[in-house]
Design an enzyme around this catalytic site. Structure first.
Site, PDB file in Angstrom:
ATOM      1  N   CYS A 118      13.282   0.904 -17.830  1.00  0.00           N
ATOM      2  CA  CYS A 118      13.327   0.919 -16.357  1.00  0.00           C
ATOM      3  C   CYS A 118      13.180  -0.473 -15.750  1.00  0.00           C
ATOM      4  CB  CYS A 118      12.247   1.849 -15.815  1.00  0.00           C
ATOM      5  SG  CYS A 118      10.591   1.533 -16.486  1.00  0.00           S
ATOM      6  N   HIS A 139       8.806   0.749  -9.184  1.00  0.00           N
ATOM      7  CA  HIS A 139       8.321  -0.487  -9.801  1.00  0.00           C
ATOM      8  C   HIS A 139       8.729  -1.688  -8.961  1.00  0.00           C
ATOM      9  CE1 HIS A 139       7.202   1.902 -13.120  1.00  0.00           C
ATOM     10  NE2 HIS A 139       8.063   1.513 -14.029  1.00  0.00           N
TER      11      HIS A 139
END
Length: 335
Positions: free
Chosen positions: A128, A240
């Site tokens: 990710c 994130h």
């Protein structure tokens, strides 16, 4: 087209269901697979109830065009042959095959053509943190080759799965009530804390997560780019964030960088610091693009730029990227 989701009850599996519903792919049949714990659970897709089947070594995948797999590296390794033996394309979200030479590692905004060469019938979805970074880096790479990157990540609880998100939520609740928080999914209490430790430590002092960013970036971008990362878990539920410093072969101005980000596929530029406008996980969660802001010259390096980027880890960092690989292949007439 017949599609399968393996790991349907997990956070990414649930996101697969949502994205397939939203993107209106030409799906004639959808099958869900899971562990003994999730087998028998039902979910609704396009008005129909679907029951999760137990993932087994049998012929269940015969006639399935594509399997979107997010069930962990050990499951992917164990079941890869079962899934692909009748010609099913496996788009795998785990770390199991990412660095295998005969498995393409694909971010559609950066290297979609790599998906056309999958001799084992497996395409890997990158980590990710790597995905959102290379989407942003690719915009700058088109202006000048990037020699090296330093990056600090600020990774949400979602990166460790649904149970980790629940643990962070419960920790805040328990602490507010004066209790002792339960710690299981992270090395330490995450609530009111940051933990500079994601995945296991390697012999060189970097964690496995940090080395993924080094190795995967080079493979995806087909580049000699050097990447040094510090990956940190923060008490954010979802999405994130990354602070990124890049050194380019030739100087790139802030204006050039902003223009490149504005044109970049899959990128939304939010960069008005005077108006306090910059990307934040609170507002990016649930959205598809990679958001970039705080673009500025690195005052310590004449060939340096620095920027901030935020993206939803479960969406673009996992499920969406896999679905976009499938959409690109459909557009190429592969299905």
């Amino acid at each position: 087209m017949k599609i399968a989701i393996v790991g349907a009850s997990g956070a990414v599996g649930q996101e697969f269901l949502k994205i397939l519903e939203e993107h209106q792919l030409p799906i004639d049949e959808l099958e869900l697979y899971g562990s003994p714990r999730s087998a028998g659970t039902t979910y609704t897709f396009r008005g129909k109830e679907l029951k999760v089947k137990l993932l087994q070594h049998n012929d269940d995948f015969k006639g399935t065009d594509v399997a979107l797999v997010s069930a962990g590296a050990s499951t992917s390794k164990e079941f890869a042959e079962t899934i692909t033996k009748y010609g099913t394309l496996m788009i795998d979200n785990s770390s199991a095959f990412r660095m295998d030479e005969d498995v393409p590692l694909v971010v559609p905004e950066v290297n979609p053509e790599d998906a056309l060469n999958a001799p084992r019938g497996i395409i890997a979805n990158p980590n990710c943190t790597t995905i959102q970074m290379v989407v942003a880096l690719n915009a700058i790479e088109k202006v000048s080759h990037i020699r090296r990157v330093h990056v600090s990540t600020y990774q949400s609880a979602s990166g460790a799965g649904a149970a980790a998100m629940a643990e962070l939520e419960q920790q805040h609740k328990t602490l507010a009530e004066g209790g002792e928080p339960h710690v299981e999914k992270f090395a330490y209490q995450l609530a009111y804390n940051v933990i500079p430790h994601i995945d296991v430590f390697m012999d060189n002092g970097y964690t496995k997560e940090e080395m993924k960013m080094y190795n995967e970036t080079r493979k995806i971008m087909h580049s000699d780019i050097e990447v040094s990362a510090t990956c940190v878990r923060v008490p954010v539920m979802r999405a994130h964030s990354e602070s990124v410093w890049v050194e380019t072969e030739h100087p790139v101005s802030v204006e050039q960088a902003r223009e490149a980000f504005s044109r970049g596929e899959g990128i939304v530029l939010v960069d008005e610091p005077q108006s306090k406008k910059y990307p934040m996980p609170l507002f990016v969660a649930g959205r598809e693009p990679v958001y970039v802001g705080r673009v500025r010259k690195d005052i310590s390096n004449p060939n340096g730029l620095t920027f901030w980027c935020v993206s939803d880890q479960i969406k673009k960092g996992a499920a969406l990227n896999a679905v976009q690989i499938l959409e690109w292949l459909i557009a190429q007439g592969r299905f």
